[in-house]
Design a protein around this motif. Structure first.
Motif, mmCIF file in Angstrom:
data_model
loop_
_atom_site.group_PDB
_atom_site.id
_atom_site.type_symbol
_atom_site.label_atom_id
_atom_site.label_comp_id
_atom_site.label_asym_id
_atom_site.label_seq_id
_atom_site.Cartn_x
_atom_site.Cartn_y
_atom_site.Cartn_z
ATOM 1 N N UNK A 1 5.627 10.525 -0.235
ATOM 2 C CA UNK A 1 4.839 9.082 -0.440
ATOM 3 C C UNK A 1 5.758 8.179 0.663
ATOM 4 N N UNK A 2 4.999 6.904 0.886
ATOM 5 C CA UNK A 2 5.482 5.798 1.800
ATOM 6 C C UNK A 2 4.493 4.695 1.510
ATOM 7 N N UNK B 1 -1.258 6.336 9.799
ATOM 8 C CA UNK B 1 -0.432 7.089 10.643
ATOM 9 C C UNK B 1 1.054 6.690 10.116
ATOM 10 N N UNK B 2 1.685 7.871 10.620
ATOM 11 C CA UNK B 2 3.166 7.925 9.917
ATOM 12 C C UNK B 2 4.002 6.622 10.397
ATOM 13 N N UNK B 3 3.669 6.236 11.465
ATOM 14 C CA UNK B 3 4.524 4.774 12.143
ATOM 15 C C UNK B 3 4.142 3.712 11.493
ATOM 16 N N UNK C 1 0.834 -1.180 -0.092
ATOM 17 C CA UNK C 1 0.028 -0.009 -0.005
ATOM 18 C C UNK C 1 0.735 1.173 0.000
ATOM 19 N N UNK C 2 0.302 2.154 -0.697
ATOM 20 C CA UNK C 2 1.129 3.592 -0.503
ATOM 21 C C UNK C 2 0.344 4.638 -0.180
ATOM 22 N N UNK C 3 0.789 5.523 0.738
ATOM 23 C CA UNK C 3 0.141 6.512 1.099
ATOM 24 C C UNK C 3 0.934 7.931 0.772
ATOM 25 N N UNK C 4 0.257 9.031 0.846
ATOM 26 C CA UNK C 4 0.746 10.332 0.801
ATOM 27 C C UNK C 4 0.447 11.043 2.149
ATOM 28 N N UNK C 5 1.641 11.815 2.516
ATOM 29 C CA UNK C 5 1.428 12.666 3.694
ATOM 30 C C UNK C 5 2.228 13.918 3.233
ATOM 31 N N UNK C 6 1.684 14.901 4.190
ATOM 32 C CA UNK C 6 2.364 16.489 3.884
ATOM 33 C C UNK C 6 2.660 16.908 5.149
ATOM 34 N N UNK C 7 3.702 17.751 5.045
ATOM 35 C CA UNK C 7 4.324 18.582 6.217
ATOM 36 C C UNK C 7 4.460 19.763 5.695
ATOM 37 N N UNK C 8 3.772 20.786 6.202
ATOM 38 C CA UNK C 8 3.884 22.301 6.303
ATOM 39 C C UNK C 8 4.799 22.805 7.165
#
Length: 123
Positions: free
Chosen positions: A96-97, A106-108, A33-40
């Motif tokens: 992406x992760x 969750x990032x973890x 599975x692939x997720x997208x995260x973002x950080x401002x």
């Protein structure tokens, strides 16, 4: 060695669109599975959207529902994030992760991460 490489970021005006890509190597991509995260700046990394290993399931954060679409092409080892109706608050570094099989929020929960691509939305 597992590598995830994001591309497609840039500067766009509010209301515009961008398509991000995440291309993987060094792993059996169709099992992940692939997720997208973002950080401002000054904020924690947050979940945006994710897609399961076979594309059968997707999940979006409320803030991007109806505007962002995630898809994948396992033959190309690539996941795409189509971002429409962009807003200044979408400005962030997008990562992406990957994790095995099912979606996580969750990032973890993610084992492999890319280096990120900057998205800037001007008002």
């Amino acid at each position: 060695q597992v590598l995830l490489v994001e591309s497609g970021g840039g500067l766009v005006q509010a209301g515009g669109s961008l398509r991000l890509s995440c291309t993987a190597s060094g792993l059996t991509f169709s099992s992940y599975a692939v997720g997208w995260f973002r950080q401002a700046p000054g904020k924690e990394r947050e979940f945006v959207t994710a897609i399961s290993w076979n594309g059968g399931n997707t999940y979006h954060a409320d803030s991007v529902k109806g505007r962002f679409t995630i898809s994948r092409d396992n033959a190309k080892n690539t996941v795409y994030l189509q971002m429409n109706s962009l807003k200044p608050e979408d400005t962030a570094v997008y990562y992406c992760a990957a994790r095995l099989y099912s979606i996580g929020v969750l990032t973890s929960e993610y084992k492999y991460w890319g280096q990120g691509t900057q998205v800037t939305v001007s008002s």
